[in-house]
Enzyme design. Structure first.
Site, PDB file in Angstrom:
ATOM      1  N   MET A  93       0.814  -1.211   0.000  1.00 49.77           N
ATOM      2  CA  MET A  93       0.000   0.000   0.000  1.00 49.77           C
ATOM      3  C   MET A  93       0.854   1.271   0.000  1.00 49.77           C
ATOM      4  O   MET A  93       0.538   2.245   0.667  1.00 49.77           O
ATOM      5  CB  MET A  93      -0.962  -0.020   1.200  1.00 49.77           C
ATOM      6  N   ASN A 110       1.781  -5.419 -10.238  1.00 49.77           N
ATOM      7  CA  ASN A 110       0.884  -5.130  -9.119  1.00 49.77           C
ATOM      8  C   ASN A 110      -0.431  -5.862  -9.351  1.00 49.77           C
ATOM      9  O   ASN A 110      -0.829  -6.089 -10.499  1.00 49.77           O
ATOM     10  CB  ASN A 110       0.625  -3.623  -9.053  1.00 49.77           C
ATOM     11  N   HIS A 112      -4.490  -5.364  -8.416  1.00 50.04           N
ATOM     12  CA  HIS A 112      -5.421  -4.326  -7.963  1.00 50.04           C
ATOM     13  C   HIS A 112      -6.833  -4.922  -7.932  1.00 50.04           C
ATOM     14  O   HIS A 112      -7.245  -5.576  -8.896  1.00 50.04           O
ATOM     15  CB  HIS A 112      -5.361  -3.136  -8.928  1.00 50.04           C
ATOM     16  N   ASP A 144       3.691   1.538 -13.738  1.00 51.24           N
ATOM     17  CA  ASP A 144       4.357   2.675 -14.372  1.00 51.24           C
ATOM     18  C   ASP A 144       4.276   3.864 -13.420  1.00 51.24           C
ATOM     19  O   ASP A 144       3.988   3.691 -12.238  1.00 51.24           O
ATOM     20  CB  ASP A 144       3.756   2.955 -15.770  1.00 51.24           C
ATOM     21  N   VAL A 147      -0.906   5.937 -10.888  1.00 52.91           N
ATOM     22  CA  VAL A 147      -1.527   5.087  -9.862  1.00 52.91           C
ATOM     23  C   VAL A 147      -2.438   4.074 -10.563  1.00 52.91           C
ATOM     24  O   VAL A 147      -3.479   4.441 -11.116  1.00 52.91           O
ATOM     25  CB  VAL A 147      -2.332   5.933  -8.842  1.00 52.91           C
ATOM     26  N   ASP A 148      -2.001   2.813 -10.611  1.00 57.22           N
ATOM     27  CA  ASP A 148      -2.781   1.712 -11.198  1.00 57.22           C
ATOM     28  C   ASP A 148      -3.053   1.929 -12.690  1.00 57.22           C
ATOM     29  O   ASP A 148      -4.151   1.617 -13.182  1.00 57.22           O
ATOM     30  CB  ASP A 148      -4.107   1.515 -10.431  1.00 57.22           C
TER      31      ASP A 148
HETATM   32  C1  GAR Z   1      -5.662  -7.456  -2.210  1.00 58.42           C
HETATM   33  O1  GAR Z   1      -7.058  -7.400  -2.430  1.00 58.42           O
HETATM   34  C2  GAR Z   1      -4.950  -6.597  -3.236  1.00 58.42           C
HETATM   35  O2  GAR Z   1      -5.549  -6.601  -4.501  1.00 58.42           O
HETATM   36  C3  GAR Z   1      -5.063  -5.242  -2.584  1.00 58.42           C
HETATM   37  O3  GAR Z   1      -4.829  -5.474  -1.225  1.00 58.42           O
HETATM   38  C4  GAR Z   1      -5.283  -6.792  -0.894  1.00 58.42           C
HETATM   39  C5  GAR Z   1      -4.146  -7.503  -0.190  1.00 58.42           C
HETATM   40  O4  GAR Z   1      -4.559  -8.743   0.285  1.00 58.42           O
HETATM   41  N1  GAR Z   1      -4.105  -4.305  -3.143  1.00 58.42           N
HETATM   42  C6  GAR Z   1      -4.346  -3.020  -3.308  1.00 58.42           C
HETATM   43  O5  GAR Z   1      -5.394  -2.487  -2.987  1.00 58.42           O
HETATM   44  C7  GAR Z   1      -3.196  -2.242  -3.906  1.00 58.42           C
HETATM   45  N2  GAR Z   1      -3.554  -0.881  -4.093  1.00 58.42           N
HETATM   46  P1  GAR Z   1      -3.481  -9.798   0.786  1.00 58.42           P
HETATM   47  O6  GAR Z   1      -2.546  -9.069   1.759  1.00 58.42           O
HETATM   48  O7  GAR Z   1      -4.326 -10.822   1.496  1.00 58.42           O
HETATM   49  O8  GAR Z   1      -2.757 -10.341  -0.405  1.00 58.42           O
END
Ligand code: GAR
Length: 220
Positions: A93, A110, A112, A144, A147-148
């Site tokens: 994050m 990444n 998302h 890149d 953001v996403d």
């Molecule tokens: C997941 O849903 C992932 O897609 C999200 O955080 C969660 C992590 O879960 N990522 C984001 O939102 C990135 N901006 P995890 O720790 O159980 O893998």
């Protein structure tokens, strides 16, 4: 045996995506291995999961650094020391700066929890519900400078159901994340992922998904 692609996994939270990557890397013939797990948060469950699997893991706490670039410099040093070839953000994050992008050009991916380009950023499951979207999903993309915004490698679609809360939708999406993230890593490790501008090509091609989805359904 051919060399396996060395992954550096960055995580901030519980690490369920890390866990499925650990599980896949333990399978015979999977073309990648985890060289190091780094969390920016000392309480990240991801560190515990790595320890349990006997994988080198460390915390680099972003709060110990004056700014994003100083933090990223420490990340780059740790990733390079571990011989990382592909950086995998798994629930990480923090915003990545050019320090990381220049050290690992087109070598950072990444996941998302939304169907990009819809709903980049944070709290995206709630955003999808509030918008009234009938579908959401998850996206694996190259990172890149935005953001996403980077080139999309693979996506999965899930329906948004009338009774959904952000938590129930997140759980349905997470189930698909656990399928598409190892697949994206496998394709990259096999050298099958080519990027030209925004377009990612799989070579030789993987079978395309050719069926349309409709929600609510066309029945009754
Ligand atoms: C997941 O849903 C992932 O897609 C999200 O955080 C969660 C992590 O879960 N990522 C984001 O939102 C990135 N901006 P995890 O720790 O159980 O893998």
């Amino acid at each position: 045996m051919t060399q396996r692609l060395r992954l550096g996994i960055l995580a901030s939270g519980g690490g369920s995506n890390l866990q499925v990557i650990i599980d896949h890397c333990q399978e015979h013939g999977f073309p990648a291995e985890i060289a190091v797990v780094i969390a920016n948060n000392p309480d990240a469950g991801a560190l515990e999961r790595a320890h349990r699997a006997g994988i080198p893991a460390r915390c680099i706490n972003h709060r110990d650094f004056a700014g994003r670039e100083a933090f990223d410099t420490a990340l780059v040093t740790a990733l390079q020391e571990a011989g990382v070839q592909l950086v995998v953000l798994a629930g990480f994050m923090r915003i990545i700066t050019k320090v990381m992008l220049e050290a690992f050009p087109q070598r950072i991916i990444n996941i998302h929890p939304a169907l990009l380009p819809a709903f980049p950023g944070l709290h995206v499951q709630q955003q999808a519900i509030d918008y009234g979207a009938r579908f959401s999903g998850c996206t694996v993309h190259f990172v890149d400078g935005g953001v996403d915004t980077g080139p999309i490698i693979i996506q999965a679609v899930v329906p948004v159901l009338p009774e959904d809360t952000a938590d129930t939708l997140a759980a349905r999406i997470l189930e698909q994340e656990h399928k598409i993230y190892p697949r994206a890593i496998q394709l990259i490790a096999q050298g099958r992922v080519l990027v030209e501008g925004r377009t990612v090509t799989i070579d030789p091609p993987a079978a395309p998904q050719a069926t349309a989805l409709v929600n609510p359904s066309l029945k009754n």
